[in-house]
Design a protein around this motif. Structure first.
Motif, PDB file in Angstrom:
ATOM      1  N   ARG A   1       0.834  -1.206   0.000  1.00  0.00           N
ATOM      2  CA  ARG A   1       0.000   0.000   0.000  1.00  0.00           C
ATOM      3  C   ARG A   1       0.870   1.258   0.000  1.00  0.00           C
TER       4      ARG A   1
ATOM      5  N   GLU B   1       1.206   4.148  -2.796  1.00  0.00           N
ATOM      6  CA  GLU B   1       0.969   5.573  -2.506  1.00  0.00           C
ATOM      7  C   GLU B   1       2.064   6.444  -3.110  1.00  0.00           C
TER       8      GLU B   1
ATOM      9  N   SER C   1     -10.631   2.918  -2.057  1.00  0.00           N
ATOM     10  CA  SER C   1      -9.645   2.967  -0.995  1.00  0.00           C
ATOM     11  C   SER C   1      -8.416   2.210  -1.460  1.00  0.00           C
TER      12      SER C   1
ATOM     13  N   LEU D   1      -7.109   3.944  -7.331  1.00  0.00           N
ATOM     14  CA  LEU D   1      -7.478   5.050  -6.454  1.00  0.00           C
ATOM     15  C   LEU D   1      -8.822   5.672  -6.814  1.00  0.00           C
TER      16      LEU D   1
ATOM     17  N   ASP E   1      -3.886   9.121   2.580  1.00  0.00           N
ATOM     18  CA  ASP E   1      -4.105   7.711   2.872  1.00  0.00           C
ATOM     19  C   ASP E   1      -3.891   7.399   4.345  1.00  0.00           C
TER      20      ASP E   1
ATOM     21  N   HIS F   1      -6.815   5.780   6.411  1.00  0.00           N
ATOM     22  CA  HIS F   1      -6.589   4.497   7.047  1.00  0.00           C
ATOM     23  C   HIS F   1      -6.780   4.564   8.564  1.00  0.00           C
TER      24      HIS F   1
ATOM     25  N   THR G   1      -9.711   6.921  -0.076  1.00  0.00           N
ATOM     26  CA  THR G   1      -8.520   7.775  -0.134  1.00  0.00           C
ATOM     27  C   THR G   1      -8.690   8.945  -1.101  1.00  0.00           C
TER      28      THR G   1
END
Ligand SMILES: Nc1ncnc2c1ncn2[C@@H]1O[C@H](COP(=O)(O)OP(=O)(O)OP(=O)(O)O)[C@@H](O)[C@H]1O
Ligand SMILES: [Mg+2]
Lengths: 224, 294
Positions: free
Chosen positions: B34, B38, B147, B216, B257, B261, B271
């Motif tokens: 993840r 990002e 997300s 995304l 994010d 999260h 996100t």
């Protein structure tokens, strides 16, 4: 450099057709004509930036640069950065003449300024420096006097004269008869189907100014 | 900005790891992919906005506003309905969709790139059209609801590959990017093959944006805001601005994010929606800068 039977059009609408002419080497030719007569279009064709729909432009090995009448940058660009590009691509690489051009056009203090934040005249001076630093054999200047104050009109005059002495050829479109008289060797009047060319003695007369530019008593009204 | 990024990276990796026994699993299987995604997403959003704005000579445009992101999203929605099994390749599919979208735009709206309004409105219509189709297909708006929680290592692998290809192409074309600050007439006279270079740079932008959007979702205006904010505050030209745009963009995505999260942990927020909300103050800042300049 010359062109034969040149026809230019936008979206099939002709601007002028069948025009021929030859640019005299190492001389200053001034291109005159009313708004919309096609001066810009002709210069773009000569610089091979717009293709003619008929006819052709004949050029030897000379290098050509065309300075547009409207110039603009699209991002943050300083005067110095723009002139660096000109230096990189131009042939006038010696630092002395570069600095001289910058100084003449009063750009020394503006080198780190964003071009978009300059006044109209300051921007025009920047673009003139850009054009002169290209140091091409032929310079096509489209209304270079626009926005210039009296002082820099004179500077431009001097730079054109100096360029000519150094062997450059100029085609300059103008709307100023006085300036034309001072700097031109030859005159071109552009009409829809003919390019009338001659010396300034032959062509800067009341008759032709009336005939080609549509001003009846240019000289008499000027002297009053 | 860089420090902020580094801080967030570590924060995301180690924050709230309660169950000591499976911390390795959590990091390797969930958090690390993840996190890498990002970083790639920030890179893609920032660079693609800058490249599109520069090559189109329209500073106030990015790929979300002209339909490239929505196109990628629509393609993912189509695949979800038609062949859900191929969704494991969603990043690659997104890239292809982004590029197809770009080609569609180049064949139509980009031809009028001198008419700003046409470009903006035409692009926006396309984006909304894609968005509407996505909504119909998925029975939920394509705007929100995505997300990064389910990023897989395969997604990461494809994204890294696509970024590497983009960087390879970038290296060939990057030195010409600065000339897009000049009018077309001038680049022609400098002997630059603008059509080809613009195509290559736009392919990079569309491919990158398509890839990250597949996961995304669309983030409207993020690219524009990031690119313009950096321009306003650094006064740097196109090329010099790139690292700042990319780092700022990465920071934004990381922050978004992290918030998505952890703020309602263990519930995940979308996100892309968080990113949009986070960028609202930046947008206001930009507006005040502009209004002062007027
Ligand atoms: N991009 C264009 N699309 C369509 N028509 C154009 C375009 N550019 C110029 N024209 C038309 O071509 C004609 C000639 O324009 P051009 O710009 O060459 O004139 P000009 O002599 O340079 O005028 P000015 O003195 O105002 O600069 C004009 O009638 C103009 O409307
Ligand atoms: Mg003109």
């Amino acid at each position: 450099m010359q062109f034969e039977e040149l026809t230019m059009e936008y979206n099939k609408k002709p601007v002028f057709h069948g025009i021929s002419g030859a640019l005299q080497d190492q001389r200053i030719t001034v291109l005159l004509g009313p708004n919309g007569s096609g001066k810009t279009t002709l210069m773009m064709a000569m610089a091979q930036l717009k293709n003619p729909s008929k006819g052709r432009v004949i050029k030897n090995a000379e290098t050509v640069f065309y300075l547009s009448q409207k110039n603009q940058v699209f991002d943050y660009v300083t005067v110095g950065q723009l002139l660096e590009i000109a230096q990189l691509h131009g042939r006038k690489n010696d630092i002395v003449s570069v600095e001289k051009t910058i100084k003449n056009l009063g750009l020394t203090k503006l080198l780190t300024s964003d071009i978009n934040t300059l006044s109209g005249g300051q921007q025009q001076r920047t673009w003139l420096a850009y054009a002169f630093l290209q140091a091409t054999d032929i310079l096509l200047l489209d209304e270079p006097m626009t926005y210039l104050d009296v002082k820099y009109q004179q500077v431009l005059y001097n730079m054109i004269m100096e360029g000519k002495e150094n062997g450059q050829t100029f085609l300059v479109s103008l709307h100023d008869i006085e300036f034309t008289r001072r700097c031109s060797d030859n005159i071109w009047f552009l009409t829809a189907n003919q390019l009338v060319s001659g010396t300034k003695e032959q062509l800067l007369t009341q008759n032709s100014i009336y005939q080609y530019l549509g001003v009846k008593n240019y000289f008499s009204s000027n002297n009053n | 900005m860089l420090l902020g990024c580094i801080f967030l990276v570590f924060f995301q990796l180690i924050f709230r790891i309660e169950n000591q026994s499976d911390w390795q699993l959590i990091i390797v299987q969930l958090r690390l992919p993840r996190l890498i995604f990002e970083l790639g997403t920030g890179f893609a959003i920032g660079l693609s906005a800058l490249l599109l704005a520069a090559t189109l000579r329209q500073p106030y445009l990015d790929g979300s506003m002209i339909g490239i992101a929505s196109g990628s999203e629509l393609m993912i929605a189509l695949i979800t309905v038609l062949v859900p099994s191929s969704l494991i390749y969603r990043v690659l599919i997104g890239t292809v969709a982004g590029i197809l979208c770009l080609l569609l735009l180049r064949g139509s709206i980009f031809k009028y790139h001198n008419h700003v309004l046409f470009l903006v409105i035409g692009g926006f219509c396309l984006a909304m059209f894609f968005n509407a189709l996505t909504t119909i297909l998925t029975e939920s708006s394509g705007w929100t609801g995505k997300s990064l929680a389910n990023v897989t290592w395969l997604d990461v692998g494809w994204l890294v590959l696509i970024i590497l290809v983009a960087i390879a192409s970038w290296r060939k074309n990057s030195r010409y990017l600065q000339y897009f600050a000049l009018p077309e007439l001038q680049t022609k006279q400098l002997g630059i093959d603008e059509a080809k270079i613009a195509l290559n740079l736009q392919l990079i932008a569309a491919g990158l944006l398509g890839a990250v959007t597949a996961v995304l979702g669309t983030v409207f205006f993020a690219g524009v805001v990031i690119n313009q904010l950096i321009r306003e505050y650094t006064h740097l030209g196109i090329i010099a601005r790139i690292p700042f745009v990319i780092v700022f963009s990465i920071l934004d995505v990381l922050l978004a994010d992290t918030v998505a999260h952890f703020i309602f942990y263990p519930t995940e927020l979308p996100t892309n929606a968080v990113l949009l909300v986070l960028l609202a103050p930046a947008f206001l800042l930009l507006l005040t800068r502009w209004s002062r300049a007027v």
